[in-house]
Structure formats: structure tokens, C-alpha cells
Scaffold this motif. Structure first.
Motif, PDB file in Angstrom:
ATOM      1  N   PHE A 159     -91.748 -44.952  22.184  1.00  7.08           N
ATOM      2  CA  PHE A 159     -90.763 -45.623  21.326  1.00  7.08           C
ATOM      3  C   PHE A 159     -91.183 -45.532  19.866  1.00  7.08           C
ATOM      4  N   LEU A 160     -92.461 -45.738  19.589  1.00  7.29           N
ATOM      5  CA  LEU A 160     -92.951 -45.634  18.216  1.00  7.29           C
ATOM      6  C   LEU A 160     -92.852 -44.193  17.715  1.00  7.29           C
ATOM      7  N   ILE A 161     -93.120 -43.233  18.604  1.00  2.47           N
ATOM      8  CA  ILE A 161     -92.969 -41.826  18.225  1.00  2.47           C
ATOM      9  C   ILE A 161     -91.514 -41.534  17.876  1.00  2.47           C
ATOM     10  N   ALA A 162     -90.586 -42.103  18.653  1.00  7.53           N
ATOM     11  CA  ALA A 162     -89.160 -41.896  18.382  1.00  7.53           C
ATOM     12  C   ALA A 162     -88.780 -42.439  17.009  1.00  7.53           C
ATOM     13  N   LEU A 163     -89.311 -43.598  16.637  1.00 10.52           N
ATOM     14  CA  LEU A 163     -89.009 -44.161  15.321  1.00 10.52           C
ATOM     15  C   LEU A 163     -89.572 -43.274  14.208  1.00 10.52           C
ATOM     16  N   VAL A 164     -90.757 -42.732  14.415  1.00  9.57           N
ATOM     17  CA  VAL A 164     -91.335 -41.807  13.433  1.00  9.57           C
ATOM     18  C   VAL A 164     -90.446 -40.576  13.292  1.00  9.57           C
ATOM     19  N   MET A 165     -89.938 -40.068  14.411  1.00 14.39           N
ATOM     20  CA  MET A 165     -89.054 -38.899  14.358  1.00 14.39           C
ATOM     21  C   MET A 165     -87.762 -39.221  13.608  1.00 14.39           C
ATOM     22  N   CYS A 166     -87.261 -40.444  13.746  1.00 17.64           N
ATOM     23  CA  CYS A 166     -86.065 -40.851  12.997  1.00 17.64           C
ATOM     24  C   CYS A 166     -86.317 -40.754  11.493  1.00 17.64           C
ATOM     25  N   TYR A 167     -87.473 -41.240  11.065  1.00 13.84           N
ATOM     26  CA  TYR A 167     -87.796 -41.174   9.646  1.00 13.84           C
ATOM     27  C   TYR A 167     -87.946 -39.731   9.179  1.00 13.84           C
ATOM     28  N   LEU A 168     -88.606 -38.907   9.991  1.00  7.62           N
ATOM     29  CA  LEU A 168     -88.803 -37.508   9.613  1.00  7.62           C
ATOM     30  C   LEU A 168     -87.479 -36.752   9.563  1.00  7.62           C
ATOM     31  N   VAL A 169     -86.571 -37.054  10.488  1.00 11.68           N
ATOM     32  CA  VAL A 169     -85.255 -36.406  10.461  1.00 11.68           C
ATOM     33  C   VAL A 169     -84.490 -36.831   9.212  1.00 11.68           C
ATOM     34  N   TRP A 170     -84.589 -38.093   8.846  1.00 12.97           N
ATOM     35  CA  TRP A 170     -83.934 -38.554   7.613  1.00 12.97           C
ATOM     36  C   TRP A 170     -84.489 -37.801   6.402  1.00 12.97           C
ATOM     37  N   ILE A 193     -78.096 -43.808  14.988  1.00 11.92           N
ATOM     38  CA  ILE A 193     -78.544 -43.328  16.299  1.00 11.92           C
ATOM     39  C   ILE A 193     -79.405 -44.386  16.987  1.00 11.92           C
ATOM     40  N   ILE A 194     -80.278 -45.045  16.245  1.00  9.47           N
ATOM     41  CA  ILE A 194     -81.098 -46.112  16.833  1.00  9.47           C
ATOM     42  C   ILE A 194     -80.205 -47.218  17.391  1.00  9.47           C
ATOM     43  N   LEU A 195     -79.218 -47.643  16.606  1.00 11.39           N
ATOM     44  CA  LEU A 195     -78.329 -48.718  17.051  1.00 11.39           C
ATOM     45  C   LEU A 195     -77.505 -48.286  18.259  1.00 11.39           C
ATOM     46  N   ALA A 196     -76.976 -47.054  18.216  1.00 14.96           N
ATOM     47  CA  ALA A 196     -76.178 -46.565  19.339  1.00 14.96           C
ATOM     48  C   ALA A 196     -77.037 -46.406  20.592  1.00 14.96           C
ATOM     49  N   ALA A 197     -78.282 -45.948  20.422  1.00 15.81           N
ATOM     50  CA  ALA A 197     -79.177 -45.795  21.570  1.00 15.81           C
ATOM     51  C   ALA A 197     -79.481 -47.152  22.208  1.00 15.81           C
ATOM     52  N   ILE A 198     -79.690 -48.175  21.391  1.00 18.01           N
ATOM     53  CA  ILE A 198     -79.926 -49.514  21.935  1.00 18.01           C
ATOM     54  C   ILE A 198     -78.688 -50.013  22.670  1.00 18.01           C
ATOM     55  N   LEU A 199     -77.503 -49.728  22.131  1.00 23.06           N
ATOM     56  CA  LEU A 199     -76.267 -50.121  22.816  1.00 23.06           C
ATOM     57  C   LEU A 199     -76.191 -49.483  24.201  1.00 23.06           C
ATOM     58  N   PHE A 200     -76.483 -48.204  24.288  1.00 18.55           N
ATOM     59  CA  PHE A 200     -76.430 -47.550  25.592  1.00 18.55           C
ATOM     60  C   PHE A 200     -77.569 -48.015  26.491  1.00 18.55           C
ATOM     61  N   GLY A 201     -78.704 -48.379  25.896  1.00 19.79           N
ATOM     62  CA  GLY A 201     -79.753 -48.987  26.695  1.00 19.79           C
ATOM     63  C   GLY A 201     -79.300 -50.305  27.298  1.00 19.79           C
ATOM     64  N   ILE A 202     -78.550 -51.086  26.518  1.00 23.09           N
ATOM     65  CA  ILE A 202     -77.983 -52.343  27.021  1.00 23.09           C
ATOM     66  C   ILE A 202     -77.014 -52.067  28.164  1.00 23.09           C
ATOM     67  N   LEU A 203     -76.161 -51.055  27.998  1.00 24.01           N
ATOM     68  CA  LEU A 203     -75.195 -50.728  29.043  1.00 24.01           C
ATOM     69  C   LEU A 203     -75.894 -50.258  30.319  1.00 24.01           C
ATOM     70  N   TYR A 204     -76.958 -49.471  30.177  1.00 23.05           N
ATOM     71  CA  TYR A 204     -77.667 -48.975  31.354  1.00 23.05           C
ATOM     72  C   TYR A 204     -78.391 -50.108  32.077  1.00 23.05           C
TER      73      TYR A 204
END
Length: 367
Positions: free
Chosen positions: A210-221, A306-317
Motif C-alpha cells: 500500500f505504501l509502495i502504491a502511494l509512492v507510485m502515485c506521487y511519481l506518476v504525478w 485514482i486513490i479515491l476511486a480505488a478505495i470506493l471499489f475496495g468498499i464495494l468489494y
């Protein structure tokens, strides 16, 4: 000027319109629940409690969200370059091979934090390699990226099944999977992070990826909005003819964008392979590559969205699994219907309400 081309403030384009679409999706989902004889409010309560009501529930929600962040970023990077990468599923699958090989080779000798960079690199390299041929075919031969990436999903799945059944399987076992990684090949859970908020993680496989994913979000930005390459990718995505006329190297930009996209998809395997299962299994991706398309659409191809949408789909799952247990009449198929409605309104029908919102905004602006 048509309403589709009227510029709107970011708080409307990226905040208000997605929120309205999401509310519409839940409204029609509530109608479906009511139609089968259940209370929409009770269903919503179970959905929220099952995904956010306990420490372990939050852990499972964020575990699913982690996979969706990686695949959502994968789709978004390609989309900014005008490419619709449907192959994140296969790229994540093959990326799992790179992550697993790193863990199998090193887990006897070094701790997890030494293995982790090699697993990240392995997953990224294998995922990028699986995206290279579709990228080259698009850039050099004009083969449509949608068709080639879809086909490579099936090829990747067949390849991985063959390797797990015939090469990587543990001798004497029936299950097509590798041996379980030792602690040196496993990504530890983030129970310490949950403890900061007074929560217990329990059996949830919420882990360091999860922390790696957040780092990737920053790098993509940084890549998309703060580099020359990112500017070239966005220019190519908006107008290929204008980008080529301005001197943007088409072949190089397309291939690099797809390599980055494939690498991000491959890194999704860290969550499932090195984090949750601690071994490489058949079908560990479980559709996360395709969910990433919806996550990217809902998040407007921006890392924060993407982070917010991913959490939404995590909630749905996660909440959907609890909901189907508490309300047996709402089956897993019904949960898929609700997820489909969210995708329909927040993704496919993104601009359904835009004309009316533009007219209201223009009237307020003139006033």
C-alpha cells in the motif's frame, strides 16, 4: 461552442460531477435492492459496516484498494498518451512471475526489506516486458493497442498456467502454485499503521505494498505534470497530429508510455503475491486489471482521483461480501450489478449531466 467544450472549474469537473454521478449510481442500486424486497438503507448500512466498521474490515478494503491503485495508475499513464491499455490484467499476471522469482531466490538469505526492491524491480520489468510487444506493434505497425493488449491477456494467462503446472509447482503437490515464501520474501502487514488509529488489523492482508502504491502515485504525478516526457505524452494524447508536427517522437513516446503502464500493472502483484498469499498462484489477479480501467475513468486519470476511486471499489468489494452474507437475497451477482452501475454512471456516463451543469454554471456566472 458546445457544452462538452465549455471549461469548468476543477471543483466542478473533478468534484461535483463525479459526486452527482456516484449518488445516481447508488440511487439506482437502491432501487434494485428495493425491487428484490430488501431495504436499501439496511443494505447500505451493512455495506458500510462491512467495509469500514472494524479494523479488519478497513484492512481488507485497503488491501483491495491497493491492487486497484496500481492497475488504475497503469491505465491512466497509457491514457494520457492517447493509448487505451486493456492489458493490465495480463501485465499484472506476468509481473507476478518477476516478483515471485525474486522472493524464491532471496528469501533464504536476506530479510524482506532487502528482497523488496528486487521484487518491485522484477514485477515492474516483467510487466513492462509484457507490454512491449503491443506497444511496438502500435508504434511501428499501427496495430490497435486495444486489440493487442486484450489478446496478450489470454496469452499471459496461458503462459502462467503452463509455468505453474509444469515448472514452478512444488513436487508432489496438486495445487498449481509455488512454494510458500519464507519471511525474507514476504511483505509484512501494516498492523502498526492501523494501531496508530486504535484499530486491530486482524486477519486482513493489508501490507507494505500500500505504501509502495502511494509512492507510485506521487511519481506518476511528477511524471505526467512535471516532466518533459509527461508533457509530450499529454500532447500526444490530446492531438497526435499536432504532437508529431511539434516534434514529439511518436514511436519513442508510445513505447515508453506503455512500458511505464505495464510496469505499474506488474507491480500490482506485490500486493497479492508477496503480501497476501506469500506464493504465486493461478488467477491471483482476480480481475483487478479490468477494475483498474473503471478506477482510472472515475479518477479522471489523476493519482488523487485514482486513490479515491480505488478505495470506493475496495468498499464495494469488501462491503459487498459482508452484505451478501447478512442479506442472502442479495447475492454476489447483485453486488456485481451494483459495481456495474457505479462504473456506468461514474465512468461511461461521465458527461451525462454535464450539459445541464454547464448551463446552470453559466447562468450563475453571468449573474
Amino acid at each position: 461552442m458546445t457544452t462538452a467544450s465549455v471549461p469548468l472549474p476543477n471543483w466542478i469537473s473533478y468534484g461535483l460531477i463525479p459526486l452527482i454521478n456516484l449518488l445516481l449510481a447508488f440511487f439506482f442500486s437502491g432501487l434494485v435492492v428495493w425491487w428484490i424486497g430488501e431495504s436499501p438503507w439496511e443494505a447500505l448500512k451493512f455495506l458500510i459496516q462491512g467495509s469500514l466498521g472494524r479494523g479488519d474490515a478497513i484492512g481488507f478494503t485497503l488491501f483491495y484498494a491497493t491492487s486497484f491503485i496500481f492497475t488504475g495508475l497503469s491505465v491512466a499513464v497509457a491514457f494520457h498518451a492517447g493509448l487505451f491499455n486493456i492489458g493490465s490484467e495480463g501485465q499484472a499476471y506476468v509481473g507476478g512471475l518477476g516478483a515471485a522469482l525474486a522472493a524464491l531466490a532471496l528469501d533464504h538469505y536476506v530479510p524482506w526489506y532487502v528482497t523488496m526492491p528486487f521484487a518491485v524491480a522484477g514485477a515492474a520489468i516483467f510487466g513492462a516486458a509484457w507490454a512491449f510487444i503491443p506497444a511496438w506493434l502500435q508504434a511501428k505497425r499501427g496495430s490497435h493497442i486495444v486489440i493487442t493488449t486484450i489478446m496478450f491477456n489470454f496469452i499471459g494467462a496461458a503462459l502462467m498456467v503452463y509455468l505453474l503446472v509444469n515448472v514452478l509447482i512444488v513436487p508432489g503437490k496438486m495445487a498449481p502454485e509455488t512454494r510458500t515464501f519464507l519471511e525474507g520474501g514476504q511483505l509484512p502487514k501494516l498492523d502498526w499503521l492501523m494501531a496508530l488509529f486504535g484499530l486491530k488489523l486482524g486477519p486482513a492482508p493489508f501490507n507494505v505494498s500500500f505504501l509502495i502504491a502511494l509512492v507510485m502515485c506521487y511519481l506518476v504525478w511528477l511524471l505526467i505534470w512535471r516532466t518533459k516526457l509527461g508533457y509530450e505524452m499529454r500532447t500526444l494524447g490530446i492531438s497526435p497530429s499536432a504532437a508529431i508536427y511539434a516534434g514529439v517522437p511518436y514511436v519513442r513516446t508510445v513505447i515508453i508510455a506503455m512500458l511505464i503502464s505495464g510496469a505499474l500493472a506488474g507491480m500490482m502483484a506485490l500486493n497479492a503475491v508477496n503480501g497476501a498469499a506469500a506464493r504465486l498462484q493461478v488467477e491471483f489477479v482476480a480481475g483487478a486489471g479490468f477494475v483498474g480501467i473503471a478506477v482510472s475513468l472515475m479518477g479522471r486519470s489523476h493519482p488523487v482521483g485514482i486513490i479515491l476511486a480505488a478505495i470506493l471499489f475496495g468498499i464495494l468489494y469488501q462491503g459487498g461480501a459482508d452484505l451478501s452474507f447478512e442479506m442472502p437475497t442479495i447475492t454476489r451477482d447483485m453486488i456485481v450489478v451494483i459495481q456495474g452501475l457505479v462504473i456506468l454512471f461514474a465512468g461511461a456516463l461521465e458527461h451525462m449531466l454535464r450539459p445541464a451543469i454547464v448551463r446552470v454554471y453559466q447562468q450563475i456566472a453571468r449573474a
